[in-house]
Design a protein around this motif. Structure first.
Motif, PDB file in Angstrom:
ATOM      1  N   GLU A  37     -11.655  13.785   1.642  1.00 25.94           N
ATOM      2  CA  GLU A  37     -10.365  14.247   2.149  1.00 25.94           C
ATOM      3  C   GLU A  37     -10.511  14.839   3.551  1.00 25.94           C
ATOM      4  O   GLU A  37      -9.680  14.588   4.427  1.00 25.94           O
ATOM      5  N   MET A  40     -10.842  11.998   5.971  1.00 21.16           N
ATOM      6  CA  MET A  40      -9.558  11.333   6.201  1.00 21.16           C
ATOM      7  C   MET A  40      -8.639  12.185   7.080  1.00 21.16           C
ATOM      8  O   MET A  40      -7.931  11.650   7.933  1.00 21.16           O
ATOM      9  N   TYR A  44      -6.904  10.943  10.541  1.00 27.20           N
ATOM     10  CA  TYR A  44      -5.473  11.054  10.836  1.00 27.20           C
ATOM     11  C   TYR A  44      -5.242  11.837  12.131  1.00 27.20           C
ATOM     12  O   TYR A  44      -4.401  11.473  12.944  1.00 27.20           O
ATOM     13  N   LEU A  65      -1.894   3.899  10.608  1.00 25.08           N
ATOM     14  CA  LEU A  65      -1.550   4.664   9.409  1.00 25.08           C
ATOM     15  C   LEU A  65      -1.694   3.820   8.152  1.00 25.08           C
ATOM     16  O   LEU A  65      -2.243   4.279   7.144  1.00 25.08           O
ATOM     17  N   LYS A  66      -1.201   2.587   8.211  1.00 27.20           N
ATOM     18  CA  LYS A  66      -1.313   1.696   7.048  1.00 27.20           C
ATOM     19  C   LYS A  66      -2.776   1.444   6.709  1.00 27.20           C
ATOM     20  O   LYS A  66      -3.162   1.441   5.537  1.00 27.20           O
ATOM     21  N   LEU A  68      -5.386   3.397   7.378  1.00 29.77           N
ATOM     22  CA  LEU A  68      -5.978   4.611   6.823  1.00 29.77           C
ATOM     23  C   LEU A  68      -5.554   4.839   5.376  1.00 29.77           C
ATOM     24  O   LEU A  68      -6.373   5.225   4.538  1.00 29.77           O
ATOM     25  N   GLU A  69      -4.293   4.581   5.071  1.00 33.00           N
ATOM     26  CA  GLU A  69      -3.815   4.749   3.697  1.00 33.00           C
ATOM     27  C   GLU A  69      -4.490   3.763   2.754  1.00 33.00           C
ATOM     28  O   GLU A  69      -4.879   4.104   1.640  1.00 33.00           O
ATOM     29  N   SER A  70      -4.657   2.538   3.209  1.00 31.91           N
ATOM     30  CA  SER A  70      -5.334   1.528   2.405  1.00 31.91           C
ATOM     31  C   SER A  70      -6.796   1.917   2.170  1.00 31.91           C
ATOM     32  O   SER A  70      -7.310   1.817   1.053  1.00 31.91           O
ATOM     33  N   ASN A  72      -8.045   4.902   2.233  1.00 36.48           N
ATOM     34  CA  ASN A  72      -8.079   6.067   1.355  1.00 36.48           C
ATOM     35  C   ASN A  72      -7.931   5.652  -0.114  1.00 36.48           C
ATOM     36  O   ASN A  72      -8.645   6.151  -0.983  1.00 36.48           O
ATOM     37  N   ARG A  73      -7.029   4.735  -0.395  1.00 35.66           N
ATOM     38  CA  ARG A  73      -6.858   4.251  -1.776  1.00 35.66           C
ATOM     39  C   ARG A  73      -8.127   3.566  -2.278  1.00 35.66           C
ATOM     40  O   ARG A  73      -8.533   3.753  -3.421  1.00 35.66           O
TER      41      ARG A  73
END
Length: 87
Positions: A37, A40, A44, A65-66, A68-70, A72-73
């Motif tokens: 976390e 990440m 960000y 952003l997309k 980074l979110e991917s 992170n998942r």
């Protein structure tokens, strides 16, 4: 390191990890999640800084952003998979 468990309703017996082992596993997983976390958050912040400085366009910011979110998942799924199989 393991405990014999018996169901009070049907008397089914099984072997389960000890509570100390479960606690150790959960604390290690929590530390890994906290470290990820923090990484990440830095990613960000770097992306925000690039956008605020005008280095990247709004479209590149949105794509970042997309991504980074991917990412992170995927990391969260990997952590869960590794820890459920390992212990």
């Amino acid at each position: 390191m393991r405990e014999d468990m018996v169901c009070s309703h049907c008397n089914h017996a099984w072997i389960e990890r000890s509570s100390a082992l479960k606690e150790h596993k959960n604390s290690r997983l929590n530390r890994l999640e906290e470290a990820e976390e923090a990484v990440m958050v830095r990613r960000y912040e770097k992306l925000d800084q690039k956008f605020n400085d005008g280095v990247i366009s709004p479209q590149e910011y949105s794509e970042g952003l997309k991504a980074l979110e991917s990412q992170n998942r995927q990391v969260q799924a990997t952590l869960r998979t590794v820890w459920t199989k390992r212990f």
